[in-house]
Design an enzyme around this catalytic site. Structure first.
Site, PDB file in Angstrom:
ATOM      1  N   ASN A  10    -119.659 -76.906  31.921  1.00 36.02           N
ATOM      2  CA  ASN A  10    -120.907 -76.708  31.176  1.00 36.02           C
ATOM      3  C   ASN A  10    -120.672 -75.709  30.031  1.00 36.02           C
ATOM      4  OD1 ASN A  10    -123.410 -75.537  30.432  1.00 36.02           O
ATOM      5  ND2 ASN A  10    -124.347 -76.413  32.255  1.00 36.02           N
ATOM      6  N   HIS A  13    -123.112 -71.733  27.612  1.00 41.30           N
ATOM      7  CA  HIS A  13    -123.028 -70.309  27.275  1.00 41.30           C
ATOM      8  C   HIS A  13    -122.049 -70.001  26.148  1.00 41.30           C
ATOM      9  CE1 HIS A  13    -126.155 -69.579  29.964  1.00 41.30           C
ATOM     10  NE2 HIS A  13    -125.493 -70.071  30.992  1.00 41.30           N
ATOM     11  N   HIS A  46    -126.941 -78.535  28.707  1.00 40.39           N
ATOM     12  CA  HIS A  46    -128.372 -78.543  29.050  1.00 40.39           C
ATOM     13  C   HIS A  46    -129.180 -78.293  27.778  1.00 40.39           C
ATOM     14  CE1 HIS A  46    -131.737 -76.801  31.871  1.00 40.39           C
ATOM     15  NE2 HIS A  46    -132.179 -77.765  31.083  1.00 40.39           N
ATOM     16  N   ARG A  48    -132.324 -77.401  26.621  1.00 41.42           N
ATOM     17  CA  ARG A  48    -133.587 -76.864  27.159  1.00 41.42           C
ATOM     18  C   ARG A  48    -134.695 -77.053  26.141  1.00 41.42           C
ATOM     19  NH1 ARG A  48    -132.704 -73.264  31.880  1.00 41.42           N
ATOM     20  NH2 ARG A  48    -134.936 -72.962  31.773  1.00 41.42           N
ATOM     21  N   ARG A  52    -132.659 -72.626  23.813  1.00 43.38           N
ATOM     22  CA  ARG A  52    -132.120 -71.259  23.833  1.00 43.38           C
ATOM     23  C   ARG A  52    -130.590 -71.229  23.708  1.00 43.38           C
ATOM     24  NH1 ARG A  52    -133.439 -69.628  30.040  1.00 43.38           N
ATOM     25  NH2 ARG A  52    -135.490 -70.290  29.361  1.00 43.38           N
ATOM     26  N   GLU A  73    -127.916 -82.471  30.763  1.00 42.89           N
ATOM     27  CA  GLU A  73    -128.952 -81.931  31.658  1.00 42.89           C
ATOM     28  C   GLU A  73    -130.248 -81.827  30.875  1.00 42.89           C
ATOM     29  OE1 GLU A  73    -125.964 -79.074  34.256  1.00 42.89           O
ATOM     30  OE2 GLU A  73    -127.589 -78.188  33.093  1.00 42.89           O
ATOM     31  N   THR A 103    -132.266 -69.192  34.451  1.00 45.84           N
ATOM     32  CA  THR A 103    -131.449 -70.385  34.603  1.00 45.84           C
ATOM     33  C   THR A 103    -132.218 -71.316  35.525  1.00 45.84           C
ATOM     34  OG1 THR A 103    -129.290 -71.214  35.319  1.00 45.84           O
ATOM     35  CG2 THR A 103    -130.129 -69.290  36.482  1.00 45.84           C
ATOM     36  N   THR A 104    -131.610 -72.451  35.898  1.00 51.57           N
ATOM     37  CA  THR A 104    -132.347 -73.411  36.727  1.00 51.57           C
ATOM     38  C   THR A 104    -132.328 -72.915  38.168  1.00 51.57           C
ATOM     39  OG1 THR A 104    -131.467 -75.052  35.201  1.00 51.57           O
ATOM     40  CG2 THR A 104    -132.596 -75.879  37.139  1.00 51.57           C
ATOM     41  N   GLU A 154    -127.167 -84.124  42.433  1.00 45.38           N
ATOM     42  CA  GLU A 154    -126.346 -82.922  42.285  1.00 45.38           C
ATOM     43  C   GLU A 154    -126.987 -81.851  43.165  1.00 45.38           C
ATOM     44  OE1 GLU A 154    -124.734 -81.816  38.482  1.00 45.38           O
ATOM     45  OE2 GLU A 154    -125.013 -79.686  38.921  1.00 45.38           O
ATOM     46  N   HIS A 193    -123.912 -75.015  40.293  1.00 40.64           N
ATOM     47  CA  HIS A 193    -124.709 -73.816  40.019  1.00 40.64           C
ATOM     48  C   HIS A 193    -124.131 -72.604  40.737  1.00 40.64           C
ATOM     49  CE1 HIS A 193    -127.896 -71.285  38.649  1.00 40.64           C
ATOM     50  NE2 HIS A 193    -128.326 -72.281  37.907  1.00 40.64           N
ATOM     51  N   GLY A 194    -123.678 -71.672  39.915  1.00 35.72           N
ATOM     52  CA  GLY A 194    -123.209 -70.386  40.445  1.00 35.72           C
ATOM     53  C   GLY A 194    -121.811 -70.413  41.021  1.00 35.72           C
TER      54      GLY A 194
HETATM   55  N1  PXP Z   1    -125.635 -77.969  37.291  1.00 34.13           N
HETATM   56  C1  PXP Z   1    -126.895 -77.820  36.830  1.00 34.13           C
HETATM   57  C2  PXP Z   1    -127.864 -78.925  37.065  1.00 34.13           C
HETATM   58  C3  PXP Z   1    -127.275 -76.675  36.109  1.00 34.13           C
HETATM   59  O1  PXP Z   1    -128.536 -76.548  35.656  1.00 34.13           O
HETATM   60  C4  PXP Z   1    -126.303 -75.687  35.856  1.00 34.13           C
HETATM   61  C5  PXP Z   1    -126.666 -74.481  35.042  1.00 34.13           C
HETATM   62  O2  PXP Z   1    -127.018 -74.864  33.767  1.00 34.13           O
HETATM   63  C6  PXP Z   1    -125.003 -75.892  36.330  1.00 34.13           C
HETATM   64  C7  PXP Z   1    -124.702 -77.028  37.069  1.00 34.13           C
HETATM   65  C8  PXP Z   1    -123.907 -74.904  36.093  1.00 34.13           C
HETATM   66  O3  PXP Z   1    -124.234 -73.690  36.682  1.00 34.13           O
HETATM   67  P1  PXP Z   1    -123.360 -72.412  36.350  1.00 34.13           P
HETATM   68  O4  PXP Z   1    -123.481 -72.178  34.891  1.00 34.13           O
HETATM   69  O5  PXP Z   1    -123.988 -71.346  37.191  1.00 34.13           O
HETATM   70  O6  PXP Z   1    -121.954 -72.726  36.764  1.00 34.13           O
END
Ligand code: PXP
Length: 246
Positions: A10, A13, A46, A48, A52, A73, A103-104, A154, A193-194
């Site tokens: 992703n 950032h 993503h 948004r 952002r 996303e 974040t989500t 997911e 995520h995370g």
């Molecule tokens: N999957 C989804 C659906 C997300 O919304 C995000 C965060 O944008 C990620 C994966 C990736 O998460 P992270 O940036 O914490 O690795």
């Protein structure tokens, strides 16, 4: 089970840093090319509602200029549907979106929204886009995802990653059960995520798992080690978890 997992990276950032100064540097597209060269299997971005980080122009360029599958996303809105149908990403991952969240934070509430979700999913699928729903590891949400016609779920790993000790173990067990259920339901299983180097192996090891989407940690790590090392180490941990390395 010895199947190699796909790693989607992703790039949100990279855009966050770019937007901090309002110019064009650092460019998420340049990062995407380096991610491809470092062994990433796909690019996730993503878009948004408040733009952002990733902007419309980034999505267009990621689709047309990078030869990796794009996983877009997006929130479940008419605006995003129009963009997806114009850009035609490889996959659309539907996520809940609230402006005030950093974040989500939670998965999508599919259960109870079947009537709204079913035609939305169908329009994406009719355009040849694979549809993924970002859900908490909750059997109710998985059943609903199957009912509305999703190709993929997911599983949200954020709670697992943030928890410690017995609580983390409990959350891992929920994810394990959810991953098993995807097989019964005929859904492809992704997670994200995370995730970081310390949390990835138990998720990568799950037999049903097909793809992980990881962003924040890999972008941060790339600042210190470069993309090759950042992604290479994640790849190594994922392969090791699946018994693909000695
Ligand atoms: N999957 C989804 C659906 C997300 O919304 C995000 C965060 O944008 C990620 C994966 C990736 O998460 P992270 O940036 O914490 O690795």
């Amino acid at each position: 089970m010895a199947r190699r997992l796909r790693l989607g990276v992703n790039v949100d950032h990279v855009a966050t840093v770019r937007n901090a100064r309002g110019g064009a540097h650092p460019d998420p597209l340049r990062a995407a090319a380096m991610i491809r060269d470092a062994g990433g299997d796909g690019i996730t971005a993503h878009l948004r509602e408040d733009r952002r980080h990733i902007r419309d122009h980034d999505v267009d360029r990621l689709k047309s200029e990078i030869d990796l599958p794009l996983n877009l996303e997006m929130g479940v809105t008419e605006e995003m549907l129009g963009i997806a149908l114009r850009v035609l990403p490889h996959a659309a991952c539907l996520v809940p979106e609230r402006r005030e969240e950093r974040t989500t934070e939670h998965g999508l509430a599919v259960a109870g929204q079947e009537e709204r979700m079913t035609p939305f999913v169908a329009k994406l699928k009719d355009a040849g886009i694979r549809v993924s729903l970002f859900v908490d590891p909750d059997p109710r949400q998985l059943l609903a995802a199957s009912k509305v016609g999703a190709d993929i779920v997911e599983l949200h790993t954020g709670t697992y990653c943030e928890a410690e000790g017995a609580e983390r173990q409990r959350e891992l067990e929920r994810i394990e059960a959810a991953a098993r259920l995807t097989i019964e339901l005929g859904l492809e299983c992704h997670a994200g995520h995370g995730l970081d180097y310390a949390t990835v192996a138990p998720i990568a090891r799950l037999p049903a798992m097909v793809e992980l989407n990881i962003g924040h940690f890999l972008v941060g790590e790339a600042l210190f080690r470069g993309w090759h090392a950042s992604i290479g180490e994640m790849r190594r941990l994922m392969d090791e978890a699946r018994g693909l390395t000695l």
